[in-house]
Design a protein around this motif. Sequence first.
Motif, PDB file in Angstrom:
ATOM      1  N   LEU A 173       0.858  -1.182   0.000  1.00  0.00           N
ATOM      2  CA  LEU A 173       0.000   0.000   0.000  1.00  0.00           C
ATOM      3  C   LEU A 173       0.893   1.230   0.000  1.00  0.00           C
ATOM      4  N   PRO A 174       0.508   2.281  -0.702  1.00  0.00           N
ATOM      5  CA  PRO A 174       1.338   3.479  -0.691  1.00  0.00           C
ATOM      6  C   PRO A 174       1.266   4.187   0.651  1.00  0.00           C
ATOM      7  N   TRP A 175       2.420   4.639   1.154  1.00  0.00           N
ATOM      8  CA  TRP A 175       2.427   5.381   2.409  1.00  0.00           C
ATOM      9  C   TRP A 175       1.575   6.643   2.277  1.00  0.00           C
ATOM     10  N   GLY A 176       0.679   6.822   3.243  1.00  0.00           N
ATOM     11  CA  GLY A 176      -0.147   8.025   3.255  1.00  0.00           C
ATOM     12  C   GLY A 176      -1.192   8.059   2.167  1.00  0.00           C
ATOM     13  N   GLY A 177      -1.493   6.905   1.548  1.00  0.00           N
ATOM     14  CA  GLY A 177      -2.449   6.886   0.445  1.00  0.00           C
ATOM     15  C   GLY A 177      -3.890   7.031   0.912  1.00  0.00           C
ATOM     16  N   SER A 178      -4.694   7.702   0.081  1.00  0.00           N
ATOM     17  CA  SER A 178      -6.134   7.816   0.320  1.00  0.00           C
ATOM     18  C   SER A 178      -6.863   7.128  -0.816  1.00  0.00           C
ATOM     19  N   SER A 179      -7.826   6.292  -0.496  1.00  0.00           N
ATOM     20  CA  SER A 179      -8.571   5.566  -1.528  1.00  0.00           C
ATOM     21  C   SER A 179      -9.352   6.527  -2.413  1.00  0.00           C
ATOM     22  N   VAL A 180      -9.385   6.217  -3.695  1.00  0.00           N
ATOM     23  CA  VAL A 180     -10.167   7.015  -4.632  1.00  0.00           C
ATOM     24  C   VAL A 180     -11.617   6.530  -4.584  1.00  0.00           C
ATOM     25  N   PRO A 181     -12.561   7.402  -4.276  1.00  0.00           N
ATOM     26  CA  PRO A 181     -13.959   6.968  -4.188  1.00  0.00           C
ATOM     27  C   PRO A 181     -14.439   6.333  -5.498  1.00  0.00           C
ATOM     28  N   GLY A 182     -15.146   5.214  -5.366  1.00  0.00           N
ATOM     29  CA  GLY A 182     -15.746   4.573  -6.528  1.00  0.00           C
ATOM     30  C   GLY A 182     -14.841   3.623  -7.271  1.00  0.00           C
ATOM     31  N   LEU A 183     -13.532   3.659  -6.988  1.00  0.00           N
ATOM     32  CA  LEU A 183     -12.591   2.780  -7.686  1.00  0.00           C
ATOM     33  C   LEU A 183     -11.875   1.897  -6.680  1.00  0.00           C
ATOM     34  N   GLU A 184     -11.934   0.611  -6.905  1.00  0.00           N
ATOM     35  CA  GLU A 184     -11.251  -0.319  -6.026  1.00  0.00           C
ATOM     36  C   GLU A 184      -9.759  -0.304  -6.336  1.00  0.00           C
ATOM     37  N   ALA A 185      -8.937  -0.366  -5.300  1.00  0.00           N
ATOM     38  CA  ALA A 185      -7.487  -0.453  -5.429  1.00  0.00           C
ATOM     39  C   ALA A 185      -6.902   0.696  -6.234  1.00  0.00           C
ATOM     40  N   ALA A 186      -7.285   1.926  -5.898  1.00  0.00           N
ATOM     41  CA  ALA A 186      -6.681   3.133  -6.469  1.00  0.00           C
ATOM     42  C   ALA A 186      -6.518   4.149  -5.348  1.00  0.00           C
ATOM     43  N   TRP A 187      -5.375   4.831  -5.317  1.00  0.00           N
ATOM     44  CA  TRP A 187      -5.076   5.731  -4.220  1.00  0.00           C
ATOM     45  C   TRP A 187      -4.436   7.030  -4.743  1.00  0.00           C
ATOM     46  N   THR A 188      -4.619   8.089  -4.000  1.00  0.00           N
ATOM     47  CA  THR A 188      -3.878   9.327  -4.234  1.00  0.00           C
ATOM     48  C   THR A 188      -3.032   9.617  -3.005  1.00  0.00           C
ATOM     49  N   ILE A 189      -1.879  10.259  -3.230  1.00  0.00           N
ATOM     50  CA  ILE A 189      -0.958  10.566  -2.141  1.00  0.00           C
ATOM     51  C   ILE A 189      -0.678  12.063  -2.167  1.00  0.00           C
ATOM     52  N   ASN A 190      -1.038  12.728  -1.073  1.00  0.00           N
ATOM     53  CA  ASN A 190      -0.819  14.173  -0.887  1.00  0.00           C
ATOM     54  C   ASN A 190      -1.686  15.057  -1.774  1.00  0.00           C
ATOM     55  N   TRP A 191      -2.713  14.507  -2.378  1.00  0.00           N
ATOM     56  CA  TRP A 191      -3.668  15.333  -3.123  1.00  0.00           C
ATOM     57  C   TRP A 191      -4.782  15.794  -2.183  1.00  0.00           C
ATOM     58  N   PRO A 192      -5.174  17.072  -2.241  1.00  0.00           N
ATOM     59  CA  PRO A 192      -6.302  17.520  -1.409  1.00  0.00           C
ATOM     60  C   PRO A 192      -7.595  16.849  -1.855  1.00  0.00           C
ATOM     61  N   ALA A 193      -8.469  16.606  -0.913  1.00  0.00           N
ATOM     62  CA  ALA A 193      -9.707  15.878  -1.210  1.00  0.00           C
ATOM     63  C   ALA A 193     -10.529  16.566  -2.297  1.00  0.00           C
ATOM     64  N   GLY A 194     -10.508  17.900  -2.337  1.00  0.00           N
ATOM     65  CA  GLY A 194     -11.300  18.619  -3.334  1.00  0.00           C
ATOM     66  C   GLY A 194     -10.818  18.436  -4.754  1.00  0.00           C
ATOM     67  N   GLN A 195      -9.603  17.907  -4.922  1.00  0.00           N
ATOM     68  CA  GLN A 195      -9.079  17.671  -6.261  1.00  0.00           C
ATOM     69  C   GLN A 195      -9.089  16.192  -6.635  1.00  0.00           C
ATOM     70  N   VAL A 196      -9.847  15.421  -5.890  1.00  0.00           N
ATOM     71  CA  VAL A 196     -10.065  14.004  -6.215  1.00  0.00           C
ATOM     72  C   VAL A 196     -11.567  13.784  -6.229  1.00  0.00           C
ATOM     73  N   ARG A 197     -12.154  13.674  -7.401  1.00  0.00           N
ATOM     74  CA  ARG A 197     -13.616  13.560  -7.497  1.00  0.00           C
ATOM     75  C   ARG A 197     -13.972  12.397  -8.421  1.00  0.00           C
ATOM     76  N   SER A 198     -15.150  11.853  -8.222  1.00  0.00           N
ATOM     77  CA  SER A 198     -15.525  10.680  -9.008  1.00  0.00           C
ATOM     78  C   SER A 198     -17.035  10.603  -9.190  1.00  0.00           C
ATOM     79  N   ALA A 199     -17.423   9.738 -10.103  1.00  0.00           N
ATOM     80  CA  ALA A 199     -18.833   9.405 -10.329  1.00  0.00           C
ATOM     81  C   ALA A 199     -18.910   7.913 -10.608  1.00  0.00           C
ATOM     82  N   GLY A 200     -20.031   7.311 -10.225  1.00  0.00           N
ATOM     83  CA  GLY A 200     -20.202   5.877 -10.415  1.00  0.00           C
ATOM     84  C   GLY A 200     -19.421   5.076  -9.389  1.00  0.00           C
TER      85      GLY A 200
END
Length: 608
Positions: free
Chosen positions: A16-43
């Motif tokens: 798992l990536p250190w400090g990773g945050s799961s991407v909503p709606g997608l299994e096994a995808a993460w962002t690291i150090n991105w603000p929540a407002g710049q990670v958006r999804s649908a479906g």
Amino acid sequence: MRWSTGWYGSRGHDRLPWGGSSVPGLEAAWTINWPAGQVRSAGSDTLAVAVVGECGADDQQLQQGLAAVRAQHWRALTRWPGSYLTVARSGDVLAVIGDLAGQHPVYWRTEVAGTWWSTSASALAALDGAPVDSTALAAHLALAQPDVLGQWSLFRSVSRVPNGHLLLITPEGARTVRYEPTEYEPVDLHDAGPMVRAALTEAVGTRCDGRPVSADLAGLDSTTLACLAAQRGPVAAVTFADARLRGDDLAYAVRTAATVPNLAHHTVLGSPDTVYYAGLEDPSALPLTDAPNAYIATTSIKRSVLETVAGHHTAGVHLTGTAGDAVLSAPSTYLADLLRERQHRRAWQHAQAHARLRHNSAWSLLRRARPAARTDLAGAWRQAATELRRPARPWVPQAQRPMAWTPLLATADWMSCDLRSQLASALDVAAELAVAPARLTSWTDRQDLARLGADTNGWREIALAEHGIEIAAPFLDNTVIRACLPVPADQRGAPTRYKPLLDEAFAQADVLPPFVLTRVTKGGFNALAYAGLRQHAPILRDLLGSSSRLAAAGLITETPVATMLHRAATGQPTAQGALHLAVAAEVWLRQLETAPARWEVTAHVGTA
């Protein structure tokens, strides 16, 4: 460092990536150090789309994008304003789509159980300690065109997605698929003007979302962005000014700020420390970047600008005119295309005009253009390979060498014979696989943008790490690139008008003061480059001397580099671009040695 990553596999993964945050709606995808407002999804699950970065699509548009995902019309997901990564899932097909300028690059590596993808090549290399690929780094140094070696990344075992392609992962494996044409259908300069204005207006508007806004106010490109932002609210406009610079940026900036409402102007005064190559004594103290970064050389100048901005607001967005030259104009290499297409009269007229501007000969310009007019990209790479197998050339300024699809830089002549031979063999292989546009300018435009995008990422890391400021380069947005590059290079770069495409876009728009649009001058930083080369010669000799990581790998040799540094320190003409590349690569290699851990080992979890 900001990055994103994901896993697609038949079995689970153990990292798992250190400090990773799961991407909503997608299994096994993460962002690291991105603000929540710049990670958006649908479906979700088997029908989902996510965007990471500055994306102008609202929630409804993202939801509507699911129809394109279902139909696997991937290019439709790259047409929103802004600069962002797109990850989309349709059934058992996963598409990972970067941008056209390399600000969101995509890499992957395949294992027995599946595929890791990421926007960070160094992170994928860190999965098992994969080393730097010396041949790929040689290509970076000698050629400075990211797509020459196609899917080679700077690390062994890590593959890259070339410009204009996406990564498609299915149960059968991973492959790249082109989604952008190699050349655009031509659009006349006059017709393109309104489209360029609309694209730039929307690109700037995407960043003006309630955060404090600052902007460079210097050349024509940055001034355009500052004035567009000022139509939406207050802008802290900054101009770097130094007595050693011969230019009129400050005079135009002061006049512009006095004319345009909402522009609060601030002058950033240069100092003895604001020169190139300052602050390189301890590379580990600099923000880590995923690749060698040109802004390492100008860190002290960038910091002085950012400190001024931070003194007026924090956690804001800073607009820069980076890449304006690349999309709004064109270098004189387009003369080779005119000769290839037998537009001899037009080539002669343009050569005469360029020669007058440069106090040169039209005949010499055309002589330099002819070799590139008589070959294609694959032929140019074979010629470069032949050149690399010969003894190193004596140095002459790049502007005196023949124009080329992929020029060999002075750094090619500093390498060991073994590295030159390895790079030559790689070029021969690349030539067999080349899928290239018919026009030289169509190729070089894309390569310039990819290089600028990667470098802008380095500046962004400095701004975020030290000041919490977001760097935005709207000229690198997909929508802006697609509005500008269809205009033929001989119209964008016509020597009789300065940036005619910008004039067509804004002459009647009441955005820029008339005196800005009629400006024909451009500032330069050569004086600060030479000052830095003289002032920091001991540090550069140490970086590129006996303890150099580049030298240990055969990527530079001592004598020609020492000779060039001596020339620079004594104020003689110098291969500045080559030194720039070598210093950035050396700093990067040393940073990798102390890079923090990227992954944590965990129990096997998750499946595709």
